[in-house]
Scaffold this motif. Structure first.
Motif, PDB file in Angstrom:
ATOM      1  N   VAL A  93       0.859  -1.184   0.000  1.00 28.86           N
ATOM      2  CA  VAL A  93       0.000   0.000   0.000  1.00 28.86           C
ATOM      3  C   VAL A  93       0.895   1.234   0.000  1.00 28.86           C
ATOM      4  CG1 VAL A  93      -1.587   1.388   1.397  1.00 28.86           C
ATOM      5  CG2 VAL A  93      -1.990  -1.045   1.108  1.00 28.86           C
ATOM      6  N   ARG A  94       0.539   2.191  -0.829  1.00 29.77           N
ATOM      7  CA  ARG A  94       1.299   3.436  -0.928  1.00 29.77           C
ATOM      8  C   ARG A  94       0.522   4.554  -0.236  1.00 29.77           C
ATOM      9  NH1 ARG A  94       1.686   8.024  -4.333  1.00 29.77           N
ATOM     10  NH2 ARG A  94       3.834   8.673  -4.795  1.00 29.77           N
ATOM     11  N   TYR A  95       1.204   5.239   0.678  1.00 26.10           N
ATOM     12  CA  TYR A  95       0.630   6.407   1.345  1.00 26.10           C
ATOM     13  C   TYR A  95       1.293   7.659   0.769  1.00 26.10           C
ATOM     14  CZ  TYR A  95      -0.683   2.939   4.914  1.00 26.10           C
ATOM     15  OH  TYR A  95      -1.194   1.843   5.583  1.00 26.10           O
ATOM     16  N   ALA A  96       0.496   8.645   0.438  1.00 30.14           N
ATOM     17  CA  ALA A  96       1.038   9.903  -0.070  1.00 30.14           C
ATOM     18  C   ALA A  96       0.377  11.063   0.662  1.00 30.14           C
ATOM     19  CB  ALA A  96       0.805  10.031  -1.572  1.00 30.14           C
ATOM     20  N   VAL A  97       1.178  12.032   1.072  1.00 27.82           N
ATOM     21  CA  VAL A  97       0.676  13.242   1.723  1.00 27.82           C
ATOM     22  C   VAL A  97       1.085  14.436   0.874  1.00 27.82           C
ATOM     23  CG1 VAL A  97       0.846  14.755   3.739  1.00 27.82           C
ATOM     24  CG2 VAL A  97       0.758  12.279   4.050  1.00 27.82           C
ATOM     25  N   GLU A  98       0.122  15.300   0.602  1.00 29.43           N
ATOM     26  CA  GLU A  98       0.397  16.536  -0.129  1.00 29.43           C
ATOM     27  C   GLU A  98      -0.091  17.718   0.709  1.00 29.43           C
ATOM     28  OE1 GLU A  98      -0.366  18.591  -4.513  1.00 29.43           O
ATOM     29  OE2 GLU A  98      -1.349  16.690  -3.989  1.00 29.43           O
ATOM     30  N   LEU A  99       0.777  18.712   0.887  1.00 32.35           N
ATOM     31  CA  LEU A  99       0.434  19.906   1.655  1.00 32.35           C
ATOM     32  C   LEU A  99       0.201  21.094   0.728  1.00 32.35           C
ATOM     33  CD1 LEU A  99       2.938  19.752   4.675  1.00 32.35           C
ATOM     34  CD2 LEU A  99       0.610  18.828   4.507  1.00 32.35           C
ATOM     35  N   ARG A 100      -0.692  21.977   1.153  1.00 34.05           N
ATOM     36  CA  ARG A 100      -0.976  23.213   0.418  1.00 34.05           C
ATOM     37  C   ARG A 100      -1.124  24.343   1.432  1.00 34.05           C
ATOM     38  NH1 ARG A 100      -4.688  19.439  -1.315  1.00 34.05           N
ATOM     39  NH2 ARG A 100      -4.366  18.544  -3.394  1.00 34.05           N
ATOM     40  N   SER A 101      -0.757  25.554   1.018  1.00 34.33           N
ATOM     41  CA  SER A 101      -0.939  26.722   1.883  1.00 34.33           C
ATOM     42  C   SER A 101      -2.135  27.517   1.390  1.00 34.33           C
ATOM     43  CB  SER A 101       0.316  27.599   1.874  1.00 34.33           C
ATOM     44  OG  SER A 101       0.549  28.123   0.576  1.00 34.33           O
ATOM     45  N   GLY A 102      -2.865  28.091   2.332  1.00 38.29           N
ATOM     46  CA  GLY A 102      -4.040  28.876   1.998  1.00 38.29           C
ATOM     47  C   GLY A 102      -4.336  29.888   3.077  1.00 38.29           C
ATOM     48  N   SER A 103      -5.460  30.557   2.960  1.00 46.80           N
ATOM     49  CA  SER A 103      -5.813  31.612   3.908  1.00 46.80           C
ATOM     50  C   SER A 103      -6.057  31.071   5.314  1.00 46.80           C
ATOM     51  CB  SER A 103      -7.063  32.359   3.414  1.00 46.80           C
ATOM     52  OG  SER A 103      -8.153  31.459   3.257  1.00 46.80           O
ATOM     53  N   GLU A 109      -3.685  16.544   2.356  1.00 48.81           N
ATOM     54  CA  GLU A 109      -4.491  15.395   1.961  1.00 48.81           C
ATOM     55  C   GLU A 109      -3.636  14.139   2.065  1.00 48.81           C
ATOM     56  OE1 GLU A 109      -7.355  13.770  -1.681  1.00 48.81           O
ATOM     57  OE2 GLU A 109      -6.043  15.489  -2.009  1.00 48.81           O
ATOM     58  N   LEU A 110      -4.163  13.153   2.749  1.00 49.50           N
ATOM     59  CA  LEU A 110      -3.527  11.837   2.827  1.00 49.50           C
ATOM     60  C   LEU A 110      -4.259  10.901   1.895  1.00 49.50           C
ATOM     61  CD1 LEU A 110      -1.743   9.565   4.083  1.00 49.50           C
ATOM     62  CD2 LEU A 110      -3.539   9.310   5.816  1.00 49.50           C
ATOM     63  N   ARG A 111      -3.515  10.217   1.025  1.00 50.32           N
ATOM     64  CA  ARG A 111      -4.098   9.225   0.124  1.00 50.32           C
ATOM     65  C   ARG A 111      -3.432   7.880   0.368  1.00 50.32           C
ATOM     66  NH1 ARG A 111      -3.430  13.841  -3.044  1.00 50.32           N
ATOM     67  NH2 ARG A 111      -1.449  13.100  -3.871  1.00 50.32           N
ATOM     68  N   ALA A 112      -4.239   6.832   0.354  1.00 51.15           N
ATOM     69  CA  ALA A 112      -3.721   5.474   0.524  1.00 51.15           C
ATOM     70  C   ALA A 112      -4.362   4.576  -0.521  1.00 51.15           C
ATOM     71  CB  ALA A 112      -4.021   4.939   1.928  1.00 51.15           C
ATOM     72  N   ALA A 113      -3.559   3.760  -1.174  1.00 46.17           N
ATOM     73  CA  ALA A 113      -4.074   2.874  -2.221  1.00 46.17           C
ATOM     74  C   ALA A 113      -3.037   1.806  -2.531  1.00 46.17           C
ATOM     75  CB  ALA A 113      -4.403   3.660  -3.487  1.00 46.17           C
ATOM     76  N   ALA A 114      -3.506   0.730  -3.123  1.00 50.12           N
ATOM     77  CA  ALA A 114      -2.623  -0.346  -3.570  1.00 50.12           C
ATOM     78  C   ALA A 114      -2.742  -0.479  -5.080  1.00 50.12           C
ATOM     79  CB  ALA A 114      -2.992  -1.670  -2.898  1.00 50.12           C
ATOM     80  N   ARG A 115      -1.616  -0.678  -5.740  1.00 51.00           N
ATOM     81  CA  ARG A 115      -1.652  -0.958  -7.165  1.00 51.00           C
ATOM     82  C   ARG A 115      -1.989  -2.427  -7.350  1.00 51.00           C
ATOM     83  NH1 ARG A 115       3.375   1.948 -10.357  1.00 51.00           N
ATOM     84  NH2 ARG A 115       2.663   4.117 -10.120  1.00 51.00           N
ATOM     85  N   THR A 116      -3.214  -2.686  -7.724  1.00 48.90           N
ATOM     86  CA  THR A 116      -3.638  -4.080  -7.829  1.00 48.90           C
ATOM     87  C   THR A 116      -4.780  -4.220  -8.815  1.00 48.90           C
ATOM     88  OG1 THR A 116      -4.505  -5.969  -6.586  1.00 48.90           O
ATOM     89  CG2 THR A 116      -5.244  -3.807  -5.899  1.00 48.90           C
ATOM     90  N   GLU A 146     -13.161   4.684  -2.320  1.00 51.00           N
ATOM     91  CA  GLU A 146     -13.704   4.179  -3.578  1.00 51.00           C
ATOM     92  C   GLU A 146     -12.691   3.249  -4.237  1.00 51.00           C
ATOM     93  OE1 GLU A 146     -15.858   5.984  -7.582  1.00 51.00           O
ATOM     94  OE2 GLU A 146     -14.439   7.217  -6.473  1.00 51.00           O
ATOM     95  N   ASN A 147     -13.146   2.039  -4.576  1.00 54.25           N
ATOM     96  CA  ASN A 147     -12.335   1.071  -5.323  1.00 54.25           C
ATOM     97  C   ASN A 147     -10.945   0.857  -4.720  1.00 54.25           C
ATOM     98  OD1 ASN A 147     -14.401   0.706  -7.237  1.00 54.25           O
ATOM     99  ND2 ASN A 147     -13.699   2.468  -8.422  1.00 54.25           N
ATOM    100  N   GLY A 148     -10.915   0.626  -3.404  1.00 53.66           N
ATOM    101  CA  GLY A 148      -9.641   0.345  -2.742  1.00 53.66           C
ATOM    102  C   GLY A 148      -8.755   1.555  -2.544  1.00 53.66           C
ATOM    103  N   ARG A 149      -9.321   2.737  -2.667  1.00 52.05           N
ATOM    104  CA  ARG A 149      -8.566   3.980  -2.492  1.00 52.05           C
ATOM    105  C   ARG A 149      -9.191   4.812  -1.379  1.00 52.05           C
ATOM    106  NH1 ARG A 149      -5.108   5.164  -6.730  1.00 52.05           N
ATOM    107  NH2 ARG A 149      -5.228   3.672  -8.456  1.00 52.05           N
ATOM    108  N   PHE A 150      -8.326   5.445  -0.613  1.00 50.97           N
ATOM    109  CA  PHE A 150      -8.756   6.236   0.537  1.00 50.97           C
ATOM    110  C   PHE A 150      -8.106   7.613   0.456  1.00 50.97           C
ATOM    111  CE2 PHE A 150      -7.713   7.897   4.741  1.00 50.97           C
ATOM    112  CZ  PHE A 150      -8.899   7.758   5.451  1.00 50.97           C
ATOM    113  N   SER A 151      -8.867   8.661   0.741  1.00 49.52           N
ATOM    114  CA  SER A 151      -8.279   9.996   0.851  1.00 49.52           C
ATOM    115  C   SER A 151      -8.896  10.706   2.050  1.00 49.52           C
ATOM    116  CB  SER A 151      -8.494  10.814  -0.425  1.00 49.52           C
ATOM    117  OG  SER A 151      -9.854  11.134  -0.608  1.00 49.52           O
ATOM    118  N   LEU A 152      -8.077  11.475   2.726  1.00 51.04           N
ATOM    119  CA  LEU A 152      -8.494  12.226   3.907  1.00 51.04           C
ATOM    120  C   LEU A 152      -7.931  13.636   3.805  1.00 51.04           C
ATOM    121  CD1 LEU A 152      -9.484  12.640   6.877  1.00 51.04           C
ATOM    122  CD2 LEU A 152      -7.267  11.700   7.594  1.00 51.04           C
ATOM    123  N   ARG A 153      -8.800  14.635   3.847  1.00 52.08           N
ATOM    124  CA  ARG A 153      -8.375  16.034   3.865  1.00 52.08           C
ATOM    125  C   ARG A 153      -8.286  16.499   5.315  1.00 52.08           C
ATOM    126  NH1 ARG A 153     -12.528  16.082   0.267  1.00 52.08           N
ATOM    127  NH2 ARG A 153     -13.812  17.316   1.701  1.00 52.08           N
TER     128      ARG A 153
END
Length: 206
Positions: A93-103, A109-116, A146-153
């Motif tokens: 399973v691959r976890y990816a975190v992306e940060l953004r700056s705003g007001s 956002e954390l995303r988790a998914a498996a290539r399968t 959705e379809n084995g994919r997870f995202s959390l803001r």
């Protein structure tokens, strides 16, 4: 968080060429590179620098674990790791975190998914993500499954680098511990629930 505005300035072509070269080498846009250069000259910290510091500190925390493997990223403001899943064919399973700056500050956002292509693994992951979201009390407006994919803001509640990094690393670590326990017990529902609850009790998200 520092407000950004659009300004019109006149620069020589040679300076712009050098700025573009530096921007490319550092994976930044021209505007971000100019902002970075000026901030350094004025001893200021840009949001981009702060995000890089947070992710670098989070990477250091994640390196201490045995299961998680750091991955190279293709964009600034991102962190990626992977971990094995105890399932047939030894997927990961691959976890990816992306940060953004705003007001409102720094959001992520954390995303988790498996290539399968395995339908059985996809179904199992959906069951885990739904269980994890329910037991951790996450706001349904923050997540997508959705379809084995997870995202959390999420929104980082602090500008402190170490505290923010700890939140990011802790989120990945607790999800991985819960996933390990879930797949050790899978497909037996009651032991799966107990495993996820045990992981969350050791490291609650709230």
């Amino acid at each position: 968080m520092q407000k950004k505005s659009v300004y019109s300035i006149v620069l020589s072509d040679r300076i712009v060429e050098q700025i573009d070269r530096l921007a490319y080498q550092n994976g930044m846009s021209r505007s971000a590179m100019i902002n970075h250069i000026l901030a350094s000259k004025l001893s200021l910290v840009t949001p981009e620098q702060q995000m890089r510091s947070i992710l670098s500190a989070a990477q250091q925390l994640l390196q201490d674990g045995d299961a998680l493997q750091l991955l190279p990223t293709i964009a600034d403001g991102m962190l990626a790791v992977k971990a094995p899943v105890r399932f047939k064919y030894n997927p990961s399973v691959r976890y990816a975190v992306e940060l953004r700056s705003g007001s409102r500050g720094i959001s992520g956002e954390l995303r988790a998914a498996a290539r399968t292509q395995s339908e059985s693994l996809t179904q199992a992951l959906d069951r885990f993500f739904l269980l994890f979201a329910r037991e951790s009390g996450l706001d349904t407006g923050q997540i997508r499954i959705e379809n084995g994919r997870f995202s959390l803001r999420f929104l980082l509640p602090t500008s402190d680098t170490e505290e923010a990094a700890s939140k990011i690393a802790g989120l990945i670590q607790v999800m991985q511990r819960a996933m390990e326990g879930f797949f050790d017990a899978y497909p037996n529902e009651t032991p799966c629930i107990r495993a996820v609850r045990a992981a969350l009790s050791d490291h609650p998200l709230s």
